[in-house]
Design an enzyme around this catalytic site. Structure first.
Site, PDB file in Angstrom:
ATOM      1  N   CYS A  86       5.231   2.319   2.219  1.00 17.09           N
ATOM      2  CA  CYS A  86       4.592   1.873   3.698  1.00 17.09           C
ATOM      3  C   CYS A  86       4.483   0.609   3.156  1.00 17.09           C
ATOM      4  CB  CYS A  86       3.844   2.664   4.165  1.00 17.09           C
ATOM      5  SG  CYS A  86       4.040   1.797   5.790  1.00 17.09           S
ATOM      6  N   HIS A 195       5.876   8.352   4.912  1.00 12.71           N
ATOM      7  CA  HIS A 195       4.240   8.856   4.732  1.00 12.71           C
ATOM      8  C   HIS A 195       4.745  10.178   3.386  1.00 12.71           C
ATOM      9  CE1 HIS A 195       1.698   5.406   5.292  1.00 12.71           C
ATOM     10  NE2 HIS A 195       2.892   4.766   6.453  1.00 12.71           N
ATOM     11  N   GLU A 197       2.427  11.854   1.439  1.00 14.01           N
ATOM     12  CA  GLU A 197       1.282  12.422   1.425  1.00 14.01           C
ATOM     13  C   GLU A 197       0.510  12.903   2.526  1.00 14.01           C
ATOM     14  OE1 GLU A 197       0.866   8.161   2.506  1.00 14.01           O
ATOM     15  OE2 GLU A 197       1.930   9.028   2.065  1.00 14.01           O
TER      16      GLU A 197
END
Length: 223
Positions: A86, A195, A197
């Site tokens: 990002c 993302h 994560e």
């Protein structure tokens, strides 16, 4: 494998990255200040999401001048793994480690939702645990995720198999060629808008991001 997670003023996904590596994957990751000028002793570096320096001027434009940037550049040149997610992707393009640029979303609105991606290159250190052309669900959260590159650059990206992830079925932000993530020619630097994560445990809604972390860590062990 020792991993540096760089914390810029305005980072807000550094904790997510830390938990994904340390808690979920039991890896050795630690926070590193943007003021740090050397990354000696680290095997990889992460540029997390967020709004570094408030995204003033444009996303990543000020962060490229942070004291830690030359050390990140050196790690990339030395063949060590560099991952930007990002805002981290935006910083990688601003500092020239990856080609192209990230523009405002076509909608001119911030988008936060889970999207489908297609894995276009599973041969780099970040993607070996995925199948080629596998469809995965990964969250996005950005206002400037519209990837752009000129025709010459796009041709180079395609020729060198540098397009790693593409948006599948729908393009949420207007990115050219549906590009969601690219790598450098050597494959050790990856930038992506979604993302991973945020998709490492079922409690978060899915685990389609976990293979990226497993690939990352596996490549470090093999090295």
């Amino acid at each position: 494998m020792k991993i540096a997670i760089v914390v810029f003023p305005g980072s807000n996904c550094d904790i997510d990255m830390y938990e994904a590596f340390n808690t979920v994957c039991h890896a050795d990751a630690e926070y590193v200040s943007y003021r740090r000028k050397k990354l000696d002793g680290f095997d990889a570096v992460i540029l997390p999401g967020g709004f570094s320096y408030g995204d003033y001027l444009r996303a990543g434009a000020i962060a490229q001048f942070a004291p830690v940037i030359p050390a990140i550049r050196k790690m990339a040149q030395d063949g060590k793994l560099v991952l930007g997610v990002c805002n981290g992707f935006q910083i990688l393009t601003e500092m020239g480690l990856l080609p192209g640029a990230l523009k405002r979303n076509n909608s001119l609105q911030f988008i936060c939702e889970t999207v489908k991606l297609q894995v276009k290159n599973n041969q780099i250190p970040f993607t070996t645990e995925y199948d080629q052309d596998q469809i995965i669900d990964i969250p996005i959260a950005h206002g400037e995720g519209n990837y752009y590159a000129d025709d010459v650059t796009l041709a180079e990206l395609e020729k060198n198999n540098q397009i790693v992830f593409e948006y599948y079925q729908q393009n949420p932000n207007g990115s050219v060629k549906n590009i969601a993530g690219i790598c450098n020619k050597e494959g050790n630097v990856l930038g992506m808008m979604p993302h991973p994560e945020r998709a490492v445990e079922e409690v978060l809604g899915g685990t389609d991001g976990l293979p990226l972390f497993k690939s990352f860590l596996k490549s470090g062990v093999l090295a």
